[in-house]
Design an enzyme around this catalytic site. Structure first.
Site, PDB file in Angstrom:
ATOM      1  N   GLU B 128       0.836  -1.214   0.000  1.00 43.23           N
ATOM      2  CA  GLU B 128       0.000   0.000   0.000  1.00 43.23           C
ATOM      3  C   GLU B 128       0.869   1.263   0.000  1.00 43.23           C
ATOM      4  O   GLU B 128       0.538   2.260  -0.646  1.00 43.23           O
ATOM      5  CB  GLU B 128      -0.887  -0.042   1.258  1.00 43.23           C
ATOM      6  N   THR B 181      -4.188   8.905  -5.414  1.00 44.48           N
ATOM      7  CA  THR B 181      -4.309   9.049  -3.965  1.00 44.48           C
ATOM      8  C   THR B 181      -3.282  10.044  -3.432  1.00 44.48           C
ATOM      9  O   THR B 181      -3.601  10.909  -2.614  1.00 44.48           O
ATOM     10  CB  THR B 181      -4.080   7.684  -3.285  1.00 44.48           C
TER      11      THR B 181
END
Lengths: 307, 307
Positions: B128, B181
């Site tokens: 991640e 993101t």
């Protein structure tokens, strides 16, 4: 002459992970407010005993709160308030909230309860707001509702009574020096890191979940304050020492009540709570810091009528 | 040759009052990760289908996550990962988290489960973190645990599975544009007012309490985001219109998933959820904004083995 006499408790606010939003009532320590009908319209102050508080009804939290409620109800009767002020102002355990709550609760009683409990909070807050313009409602809600409360200051002081496990006790130590709430609030940072905010969100969420599930391990991990504790510890006598001792003696937390200087531990089992209180009492005595200390169940009654 | 094949779900994160700390899995939408033993040591990438993702194992979230776990376990065997990438990267519904979680879960299975579930999260986070250096673990925890999760990013990614009422559904709309993101995070304020923080604390506390007590009225009041939603709505097609329609159709909330552009409603009762999905679908069609939409129970399974 009609008369209503109430006991209105002190309270712990800013409970670790719940800055301005979590509080609980203290059992057996509080103000006694007596309200009687009177022959002059409006709210008047009568006999004030105990700690010194303003005797001008425009500056006394109890009379200001009661008057705001009387104005709202558009009632032109007269009432006089006697106050036995047992909670030291500036102690950080909801001194002004107790008087405000006691006054509006007694007034509602004497009037035959025209208002519901959730309606009383905004009038009690009128009293609270004279000591600090941005006062949150965690002390007022604690004194009014009793037990452990969550208050949403921003949505019209919405109060939620949280489950408070029966075997959790609070041990409170109040070093006898006065801290003005308004000054103490002005020392806080205006802004906090978004990351710190998110961190604090996870702590309070874990705490609420742990309460609902009596998960004491999670409770211990969640009772953390990343927001304001570090700004205030330096002005609190014996904080670091007492915190270390508290945690070494199996407390769930040790933190500051309100703006301080009172501090509290939460701890499971009454015998452990009594023991912890004695140990910290001793630290204060040996350090020659004058203090008061209290022991209370986390779930204690709010304001109530007495004879 | 040994092989483990898993389904790893998409997820909604930043659930309204829980910025970076609350998320839930999406049922039936996810990546399929297949892990097989291989004749060269380390983690290798095999067949990558569906949406485009890096084919260099040093930059692919799945292989990075699996490799970090292999390194930790000090295992010198070889494995190859096939990925059917069904979740569009940059959709705001945990695309990278699903692949990372799928890889570490499959690796743990093929190795005979040397690690517990709570130990897997930090390895999945290694994957991640290549897309965003400050990624929180709410998507990873959702994909790994399933259901509605609370994650404390600061205490070693501690995860709490929250109760998720059976009759609550999520309706998710994904306008087909990609938002990075890392860029979306850089648009957020670094700091927030202490008052806003306290406000948000009361909302998340109310939400956790409402979940534990199935108090839907409190749930509706608590599902608010004062922290980041207002910074992001302008970049999200049809946000205000869809939010108005969602709330008019008795949803509990309408907010942004992750960094967007996906948005979601929570709503009680499946028939109402289906109806709401159809209504918002129609808005997108009429506005000629291309989109995908999903319907999922709030309580949906996390990553699991498939045949």
């Amino acid at each position: 002459m009609k008369n209503v006499k109430v006991f209105s408790p002190a309270s712990v606010s800013n409970v670790c992970c719940g800055f301005d939003v979590l509080g609980f009532a203290i059992s057996g320590h509080g103000d006694i407010i007596s309200l009687s009908t009177y022959n002059r319209a409006g709210i008047h102050l009568g006999n004030l005993t105990g700690y010194s508080i303003p005797n001008d009804s425009r500056h006394n939290t109890a009379s200001v709160a009661a008057q705001s409620m009387l104005d709202y109800l558009n009632i032109r009767d007269g009432f006089i308030i006697d106050i036995e002020k047992n909670i030291k102002p500036g102690s950080g355990i909801g001194s002004s909230a107790a008087s405000s709550v006691g006054a509006v609760y007694a007034l509602n009683k004497i009037l035959g309860e025209p208002l519901k409990k959730e309606q009383l909070i905004k009038f009690a807050m009128q009293g609270e707001l004279i000591s600090s313009k941005s006062a949150p409602a965690d002390n007022v809600a604690s004194a009014l509702y009793g037990g452990l409360v969550l208050v949403n200051n921003f949505d019209n002081y919405r109060v939620t009574n949280l489950p408070a496990p029966n075997d959790i006790y609070a041990v409170i130590h109040h070093p006898l020096l006065e801290m003005k709430t308004s000054e103490s609030r002005s020392n806080l940072p205006k802004k906090v890191d978004l990351k710190t905010t998110s961190n604090q969100l996870s702590y309070i969420a874990e705490f609420i979940h742990s309460l609902n599930n009596e998960d004491y391990e999670l409770m211990r991990k969640s009772l953390k304050d990343c927001l304001v504790e570090h700004c205030r510890v330096d002005s609190i006598p014996l904080f670091n020492q007492a915190k270390r001792i508290s945690l070494e003696n199996s407390s769930l937390c040790y933190s500051i009540s309100g703006s301080g200087p009172s501090c509290f531990s939460l701890i499971k089992e009454k015998t452990k709570a009594v023991n912890l209180k004695n140990i910290i009492d001793k630290v204060f005595v040996e350090s020659k810091v004058k203090f008061n200390s209290y022991l209370t169940p986390l779930s204690s009654p709010g304001v109530h009528e007495i004879k």
